[in-house]
Design a protein around this motif. Structure first.
Motif, PDB file in Angstrom:
ATOM      1  N   LYS A 397      32.260 -18.064 111.855  1.00 53.74           N
ATOM      2  CA  LYS A 397      32.883 -17.205 110.854  1.00 53.74           C
ATOM      3  C   LYS A 397      34.242 -17.788 110.467  1.00 53.74           C
ATOM      4  CE  LYS A 397      30.757 -12.901 112.505  1.00 53.74           C
ATOM      5  NZ  LYS A 397      31.019 -11.543 113.055  1.00 53.74           N
ATOM      6  N   PRO A 398      34.532 -17.887 109.164  1.00 56.02           N
ATOM      7  CA  PRO A 398      35.850 -18.378 108.736  1.00 56.02           C
ATOM      8  C   PRO A 398      36.943 -17.404 109.122  1.00 56.02           C
ATOM      9  CG  PRO A 398      34.607 -17.544 106.860  1.00 56.02           C
ATOM     10  CD  PRO A 398      33.662 -17.539 108.037  1.00 56.02           C
ATOM     11  N   ASN A 399      38.150 -17.904 109.219  1.00 56.66           N
ATOM     12  CA  ASN A 399      39.302 -17.054 109.539  1.00 56.66           C
ATOM     13  C   ASN A 399      40.459 -17.423 108.627  1.00 56.66           C
ATOM     14  OD1 ASN A 399      40.760 -19.336 110.974  1.00 56.66           O
ATOM     15  ND2 ASN A 399      38.939 -19.154 112.264  1.00 56.66           N
ATOM     16  N   VAL A 400      41.565 -16.730 108.799  1.00 55.08           N
ATOM     17  CA  VAL A 400      42.718 -16.924 107.915  1.00 55.08           C
ATOM     18  C   VAL A 400      43.224 -18.359 107.994  1.00 55.08           C
ATOM     19  CG1 VAL A 400      45.090 -16.222 107.462  1.00 55.08           C
ATOM     20  CG2 VAL A 400      43.382 -14.506 108.080  1.00 55.08           C
ATOM     21  N   ILE A 401      43.256 -18.912 109.204  1.00 49.77           N
ATOM     22  CA  ILE A 401      43.788 -20.273 109.387  1.00 49.77           C
ATOM     23  C   ILE A 401      42.940 -21.289 108.634  1.00 49.77           C
ATOM     24  CG2 ILE A 401      44.336 -22.064 111.076  1.00 49.77           C
ATOM     25  CD1 ILE A 401      44.818 -19.862 113.126  1.00 49.77           C
ATOM     26  N   THR A 402      41.635 -21.214 108.779  1.00 51.82           N
ATOM     27  CA  THR A 402      40.769 -22.196 108.110  1.00 51.82           C
ATOM     28  C   THR A 402      40.803 -22.022 106.590  1.00 51.82           C
ATOM     29  OG1 THR A 402      38.852 -20.729 108.427  1.00 51.82           O
ATOM     30  CG2 THR A 402      39.236 -22.418 110.084  1.00 51.82           C
ATOM     31  N   THR A 403      40.978 -20.786 106.144  1.00 56.64           N
ATOM     32  CA  THR A 403      41.096 -20.555 104.708  1.00 56.64           C
ATOM     33  C   THR A 403      42.357 -21.221 104.160  1.00 56.64           C
ATOM     34  OG1 THR A 403      39.949 -18.423 104.896  1.00 56.64           O
ATOM     35  CG2 THR A 403      41.254 -18.797 102.901  1.00 56.64           C
ATOM     36  N   ILE A 404      43.456 -21.072 104.884  1.00 55.31           N
ATOM     37  CA  ILE A 404      44.713 -21.718 104.482  1.00 55.31           C
ATOM     38  C   ILE A 404      44.564 -23.241 104.502  1.00 55.31           C
ATOM     39  CG2 ILE A 404      47.121 -22.110 105.154  1.00 55.31           C
ATOM     40  CD1 ILE A 404      47.174 -19.221 106.183  1.00 55.31           C
ATOM     41  N   MET A 405      43.859 -23.762 105.503  1.00 57.77           N
ATOM     42  CA  MET A 405      43.658 -25.203 105.599  1.00 57.77           C
ATOM     43  C   MET A 405      42.841 -25.723 104.425  1.00 57.77           C
ATOM     44  SD  MET A 405      45.218 -26.884 107.846  1.00 57.77           S
ATOM     45  CE  MET A 405      44.281 -28.380 107.526  1.00 57.77           C
ATOM     46  N   ASP A 406      41.850 -24.969 104.003  1.00 56.62           N
ATOM     47  CA  ASP A 406      41.046 -25.387 102.853  1.00 56.62           C
ATOM     48  C   ASP A 406      41.912 -25.484 101.598  1.00 56.62           C
ATOM     49  OD1 ASP A 406      38.774 -25.529 104.392  1.00 56.62           O
ATOM     50  OD2 ASP A 406      38.078 -23.512 103.867  1.00 56.62           O
TER      51      ASP A 406
END
Length: 437
Positions: A397-406
């Protein structure tokens, strides 16, 4: 009197046709029916074909209730479906020589991408084999699945893979459409003509594929870049110190990059040749963990003098992920060997390009007081990114950190520009202070 009361037969036909077209167009606008998809994988001795057939359209042509309880369709009608598909696919060579068609897999799955909502489709995998001595790059496809009964249907023909033609696109290359010729009331055979292919084209394109794999693989690049953060620095009392000089920095850089290359090359070859099978999820988690460890080392030396060994060890893990790309291509032995060489070359070229545009600025900044907070900040952000990836890859499941990294990865060029500007400004500032002093 008769002609005044009744509309003549030709006029009735015309009005009926206009009304029918209007009704169908309105219905099609409100509930557009999905088309069929035909994907071709061109190989030297056979053509692999994947069909994607919407069940609501297939039901109209097949004559069975296939769209009711679709998940149980294959248990009920697998033999009948197989016979139906094989009877409507007839590839031939240009001189009329028939090909052998073999169906080896059927699946039913739900598809979400439709303006009218989700629907089910039948996916069929087939192998088309020409007579000995005939090319797979040019043939005539006689195909009328669904089309023979549903005149409004069409099949989109695309090449998904063609090693000798250099096709490994994430988006298949469209060749054309098979549909009804309404003027002549016939479905024309579809001619597949891919032209001459060759080893050089396949090799070159796998090199490009390797470059794209690194360019789009934020985690692979981040691991390497984090290792480079401390490469220009000496150590003092177990801590990172000042700039060690150009020769020192380049020597450490060479060791790290060479070790990483050797590591990922070993597992890339082993995985691509299927000597070993590497589970995807643990590999991806370990890649994220390698970034976390490297980030910790960039803050404080934890494996001083052993960076090359660490790069080689984690390179083995990264190579496992690289191998999956080549395994999915289903190539013959010669093509696979050339692809391993080309893919690895592409990886190295992209790595060297990234290092060439990043490392000089790091060496310049490492001579200034700005570098310590920059290094620590970059390492901490990398550790945070690694943590987010670890969580995402364990939980799926994606999270806030990975969304910011994208989002951040999409602005990598601007980050590089900012790094270059900062390095140039620090260089001019340092020279000005020297002259004033």
């Amino acid at each position: 009197m008769y002609n005044d009361i009744f509309i003549s037969r030709p006029k009735r036909r015309l009005m009926f046709s206009i009304l029918l077209v209007f009704v169908l167009s309105v219905k099609g606008f409100a509930h557009p029916m999905p088309n069929s998809v035909v994907l071709l994988d061109i190989q030297p001795k056979q053509v692999l074909m994947e069909l994607q057939l919407p069940l609501n359209e297939l039901e109209l042509a097949f004559g069975h209730d296939v769209n009711k309880n679709p998940l149980g369709l294959l248990n009920r009608l697998r033999p009948e479906l197989s016979a139906y598909l094989l009877s409507h696919i007839h590839p031939i060579s240009s001189d009329g020589s028939g090909w052998i068609v073999k169906l080896y897999d059927l699946q039913v799955q739900q598809v979400q991408q439709s303006p009218s909502g989700p629907y089910y489709e039948l996916t069929a995998d087939l192998m088309l084999t020409p007579p000995a001595g005939y090319s797979t790059r040019e043939f005539i496809l006689n195909y009328d699945i669904i089309l023979h009964q549903v005149a409004t249907h069409f099949a989109l023909i695309s090449v998904r893979q063609d090693w000798e033609g250099g096709v490994f696109a994430s988006e298949p290359i469209r060749l054309g459409v098979i549909d009804w010729d309404t003027r002549n009331n016939v479905i024309h055979p579809f001619k597949v003509s891919l032209g001459d292919g060759g080893t050089w084209q396949g090799f070159k394109q796998t090199a490009v594929l390797g470059m794209h794999h690194i360019a789009e693989g934020t985690d692979h690049l981040l691991f390497l870049l984090v290792l480079l953060l401390a490469a220009p620095l000496l150590t003092v009392d177990g801590k990172w110190g000042t700039f060690g000089g150009v020769r020192y920095s380049l020597a450490r850089l060479l060791k790290i990059v060479t070790a990483f290359t050797i590591g990922h090359s070993v597992t890339l070859v082993a995985g691509a040749l299927e000597w070993f099978s590497f589970p995807g999820q643990p590999v991806e988690v370990l890649i994220a963990f390698s970034i976390f460890i490297s980030a910790f080392h960039a803050v404080r030396p934890v494996f001083l003098g052993k960076e090359a060994y660490v790069a080689a060890g984690f390179g083995l893990i990264h190579g496992m992920a690289f191998a999956g790309t080549l395994v999915d291509l289903n190539l013959n032995s010669f093509q696979l060997g050339m692809s391993i060489l080309g893919f690895n070359l592409g990886i190295e070229l992209m790595q060297l390009l990234v290092i060439a545009v990043v490392f000089p600025w790091l060496m310049i900044l490492s001579r200034t007081k700005l570098y310590s907070p920059l290094r620590i900040g970059g390492a901490l952000l990398s550790a945070a990114a690694a943590t987010g990836w670890i969580i995402e890859r364990i939980t799926s499941k994606p999270n806030v950190i990975t969304t910011i990294m994208d989002v951040t990865a999409g602005h990598a060029s601007w980050i590089l520009v900012a790094l270059a500007v900062l390095a140039i400004l620090s260089l001019f500032t340092s020279r000005a202070r020297t002259q004033l002093g």
